[in-house]
Motif scaffolding. Structure first.
Motif, PDB file in Angstrom:
ATOM      1  N   ILE A 118      -0.712   6.967 -13.941  1.00 52.36           N
ATOM      2  CA  ILE A 118      -0.009   6.519 -12.742  1.00 52.36           C
ATOM      3  C   ILE A 118      -0.943   5.609 -11.969  1.00 52.36           C
ATOM      4  O   ILE A 118      -2.103   5.959 -11.729  1.00 52.36           O
ATOM      5  N   ILE A 119      -0.437   4.433 -11.584  1.00 54.78           N
ATOM      6  CA  ILE A 119      -1.213   3.543 -10.731  1.00 54.78           C
ATOM      7  C   ILE A 119      -0.574   3.518  -9.355  1.00 54.78           C
ATOM      8  O   ILE A 119       0.642   3.553  -9.217  1.00 54.78           O
ATOM      9  N   SER A 120      -1.407   3.512  -8.342  1.00 48.72           N
ATOM     10  CA  SER A 120      -0.948   3.421  -6.958  1.00 48.72           C
ATOM     11  C   SER A 120      -1.728   2.316  -6.283  1.00 48.72           C
ATOM     12  O   SER A 120      -2.860   2.021  -6.660  1.00 48.72           O
ATOM     13  N   VAL A 121      -1.135   1.713  -5.287  1.00 54.73           N
ATOM     14  CA  VAL A 121      -1.825   0.707  -4.503  1.00 54.73           C
ATOM     15  C   VAL A 121      -2.346   1.385  -3.248  1.00 54.73           C
ATOM     16  O   VAL A 121      -1.588   2.025  -2.518  1.00 54.73           O
ATOM     17  N   VAL A 122      -3.642   1.289  -3.031  1.00 60.69           N
ATOM     18  CA  VAL A 122      -4.279   1.911  -1.875  1.00 60.69           C
ATOM     19  C   VAL A 122      -5.049   0.847  -1.099  1.00 60.69           C
ATOM     20  O   VAL A 122      -5.329  -0.229  -1.615  1.00 60.69           O
ATOM     21  N   ILE A 158       0.861  -1.179   0.000  1.00 57.21           N
ATOM     22  CA  ILE A 158       0.000   0.000   0.000  1.00 57.21           C
ATOM     23  C   ILE A 158       0.897   1.229   0.000  1.00 57.21           C
ATOM     24  O   ILE A 158       1.848   1.321   0.753  1.00 57.21           O
ATOM     25  N   GLY A 159       0.622   2.147  -0.901  1.00 51.53           N
ATOM     26  CA  GLY A 159       1.399   3.367  -1.038  1.00 51.53           C
ATOM     27  C   GLY A 159       2.351   3.375  -2.218  1.00 51.53           C
ATOM     28  O   GLY A 159       2.824   4.432  -2.620  1.00 51.53           O
ATOM     29  N   GLU A 160       2.668   2.212  -2.796  1.00 48.58           N
ATOM     30  CA  GLU A 160       3.555   2.169  -3.967  1.00 48.58           C
ATOM     31  C   GLU A 160       2.844   2.766  -5.176  1.00 48.58           C
ATOM     32  O   GLU A 160       1.650   2.583  -5.362  1.00 48.58           O
ATOM     33  N   ASN A 210      -8.965  -5.402 -10.532  1.00 51.42           N
ATOM     34  CA  ASN A 210      -8.222  -5.473  -9.265  1.00 51.42           C
ATOM     35  C   ASN A 210      -8.001  -6.903  -8.796  1.00 51.42           C
ATOM     36  O   ASN A 210      -7.558  -7.129  -7.686  1.00 51.42           O
ATOM     37  N   GLN A 211      -8.313  -7.895  -9.608  1.00 53.10           N
ATOM     38  CA  GLN A 211      -8.340  -9.271  -9.124  1.00 53.10           C
ATOM     39  C   GLN A 211      -6.986  -9.828  -8.717  1.00 53.10           C
ATOM     40  O   GLN A 211      -6.922 -10.765  -7.942  1.00 53.10           O
ATOM     41  N   ILE A 212      -5.880  -9.293  -9.227  1.00 56.19           N
ATOM     42  CA  ILE A 212      -4.555  -9.831  -8.910  1.00 56.19           C
ATOM     43  C   ILE A 212      -4.102  -9.428  -7.502  1.00 56.19           C
ATOM     44  O   ILE A 212      -3.313 -10.100  -6.881  1.00 56.19           O
ATOM     45  N   LEU A 213      -4.606  -8.333  -6.973  1.00 57.91           N
ATOM     46  CA  LEU A 213      -4.175  -7.847  -5.664  1.00 57.91           C
ATOM     47  C   LEU A 213      -4.865  -8.599  -4.536  1.00 57.91           C
ATOM     48  O   LEU A 213      -5.974  -9.095  -4.693  1.00 57.91           O
ATOM     49  N   PRO A 214      -4.220  -8.657  -3.360  1.00 53.37           N
ATOM     50  CA  PRO A 214      -4.904  -9.201  -2.182  1.00 53.37           C
ATOM     51  C   PRO A 214      -6.160  -8.376  -1.884  1.00 53.37           C
ATOM     52  O   PRO A 214      -6.273  -7.223  -2.285  1.00 53.37           O
ATOM     53  N   ALA A 215      -7.112  -8.959  -1.189  1.00 59.08           N
ATOM     54  CA  ALA A 215      -8.414  -8.319  -0.951  1.00 59.08           C
ATOM     55  C   ALA A 215      -8.315  -6.994  -0.199  1.00 59.08           C
ATOM     56  O   ALA A 215      -9.210  -6.164  -0.305  1.00 59.08           O
ATOM     57  N   ASP A 216      -7.233  -6.776   0.542  1.00 58.85           N
ATOM     58  CA  ASP A 216      -7.121  -5.535   1.317  1.00 58.85           C
ATOM     59  C   ASP A 216      -6.548  -4.375   0.508  1.00 58.85           C
ATOM     60  O   ASP A 216      -6.338  -3.298   1.034  1.00 58.85           O
ATOM     61  N   LYS A 255      -6.310  -2.223  -3.532  1.00 59.61           N
ATOM     62  CA  LYS A 255      -6.856  -2.021  -4.867  1.00 59.61           C
ATOM     63  C   LYS A 255      -5.990  -1.011  -5.605  1.00 59.61           C
ATOM     64  O   LYS A 255      -5.210  -0.283  -4.992  1.00 59.61           O
ATOM     65  N   TRP A 256      -6.101  -0.999  -6.918  1.00 63.56           N
ATOM     66  CA  TRP A 256      -5.366  -0.040  -7.739  1.00 63.56           C
ATOM     67  C   TRP A 256      -6.125   1.269  -7.767  1.00 63.56           C
ATOM     68  O   TRP A 256      -7.329   1.297  -7.980  1.00 63.56           O
ATOM     69  N   ASP A 257      -5.427   2.360  -7.547  1.00 65.51           N
ATOM     70  CA  ASP A 257      -5.960   3.698  -7.740  1.00 65.51           C
ATOM     71  C   ASP A 257      -5.303   4.218  -9.012  1.00 65.51           C
ATOM     72  O   ASP A 257      -4.075   4.301  -9.078  1.00 65.51           O
ATOM     73  N   VAL A 258      -6.082   4.493 -10.030  1.00 67.15           N
ATOM     74  CA  VAL A 258      -5.550   4.903 -11.323  1.00 67.15           C
ATOM     75  C   VAL A 258      -5.846   6.380 -11.522  1.00 67.15           C
ATOM     76  O   VAL A 258      -6.992   6.812 -11.438  1.00 67.15           O
ATOM     77  N   ARG A 259      -4.793   7.150 -11.764  1.00 66.33           N
ATOM     78  CA  ARG A 259      -4.935   8.583 -12.019  1.00 66.33           C
ATOM     79  C   ARG A 259      -4.241   8.893 -13.329  1.00 66.33           C
ATOM     80  O   ARG A 259      -3.154   8.398 -13.592  1.00 66.33           O
ATOM     81  N   TYR A 260      -4.893   9.709 -14.143  1.00 69.83           N
ATOM     82  CA  TYR A 260      -4.252  10.067 -15.395  1.00 69.83           C
ATOM     83  C   TYR A 260      -4.644  11.462 -15.813  1.00 69.83           C
ATOM     84  O   TYR A 260      -5.656  12.007 -15.397  1.00 69.83           O
ATOM     85  N   ASP A 261      -3.742  12.037 -16.590  1.00 67.78           N
ATOM     86  CA  ASP A 261      -3.987  13.331 -17.206  1.00 67.78           C
ATOM     87  C   ASP A 261      -3.584  13.211 -18.663  1.00 67.78           C
ATOM     88  O   ASP A 261      -3.447  12.094 -19.173  1.00 67.78           O
ATOM     89  N   SER A 262      -3.358  14.303 -19.332  1.00 69.07           N
ATOM     90  CA  SER A 262      -3.054  14.252 -20.764  1.00 69.07           C
ATOM     91  C   SER A 262      -1.630  13.785 -21.063  1.00 69.07           C
ATOM     92  O   SER A 262      -1.278  13.594 -22.222  1.00 69.07           O
ATOM     93  N   ASN A 263      -0.794  13.549 -20.026  1.00 67.84           N
ATOM     94  CA  ASN A 263       0.605  13.173 -20.249  1.00 67.84           C
ATOM     95  C   ASN A 263       1.034  11.837 -19.661  1.00 67.84           C
ATOM     96  O   ASN A 263       2.081  11.320 -20.018  1.00 67.84           O
ATOM     97  N   GLN A 264       0.284  11.289 -18.710  1.00 67.59           N
ATOM     98  CA  GLN A 264       0.726  10.058 -18.063  1.00 67.59           C
ATOM     99  C   GLN A 264      -0.417   9.353 -17.355  1.00 67.59           C
ATOM    100  O   GLN A 264      -1.424   9.956 -17.040  1.00 67.59           O
TER     101      GLN A 264
END
Length: 162
Positions: free
Chosen positions: A72-76, A33-35, A53-59, A61-70
């Protein structure tokens, strides 16, 4: 890009986001969490319709943020620090507690949903219309989380089956 696997998508040209974003960590690595990871760089257009989100442990999930240039996925954490913080969609359920059916009030459109038990297992998932109720008569007694929404906007609310 839809239908293709990449470690990081970069280079020249426009990256058109559509379909499901399926993220599979290398060699089944379990991120903490936090990566955060930049997975797409360049000119970005469109949005993902679903995040897998099925590959991650149940606790987690992926947080996906994007703009016009990139992109970024984070684990939350899959569990919010508070229910009021988590319910970004502004919906409510009633009656709560309930024995057979929970009604959902305040949805603006059809949304995907998950019912998650108190130890983080997904008990049920599907699509919910904006006027639909959920039959919970088959659930064991206990506390549950109802998560409604997409990767871009999610609401979570706790309910009790008695």
């Amino acid at each position: 890009q839809s239908g293709q696997d990449y470690d990081v998508v970069g280079g020249v040209g426009t990256k058109n986001l559509d379909g499901t974003l399926r993220i599979i960590p290398y060699n089944w690595y379990t991120p903490s969490i936090g990566e955060s990871f930049t997975i797409i760089e360049g000119t970005i257009v469109g949005t993902f319709s679903n995040i897998d989100n099925q590959i991650l442990p149940a606790d987690r999930k992926w947080d996906v943020r994007y703009d016009s240039n990139q992109v970024i996925i984070s684990v939350v954490s899959a569990y919010p620090s508070s229910i009021s913080e988590a319910n970004r969609l502004g919906f409510s359920v009633y009656p709560n507690p309930s024995k057979d059916v929970v009604n959902i009030l305040g949805l603006q459109k059809s949304e995907i949903y998950q019912i998650i038990n108190s130890v983080g297992h997904i008990i049920r998932s599907g699509e919910l219309s904006k006027t639909e109720s959920l039959n919970i008569s088959d659930l064991p007694l206990g506390n549950y989380f109802l998560q409604i929404g997409s990767a871009q906007k999610t609401g979570v609310i706790r309910f009790t089956k008695h």
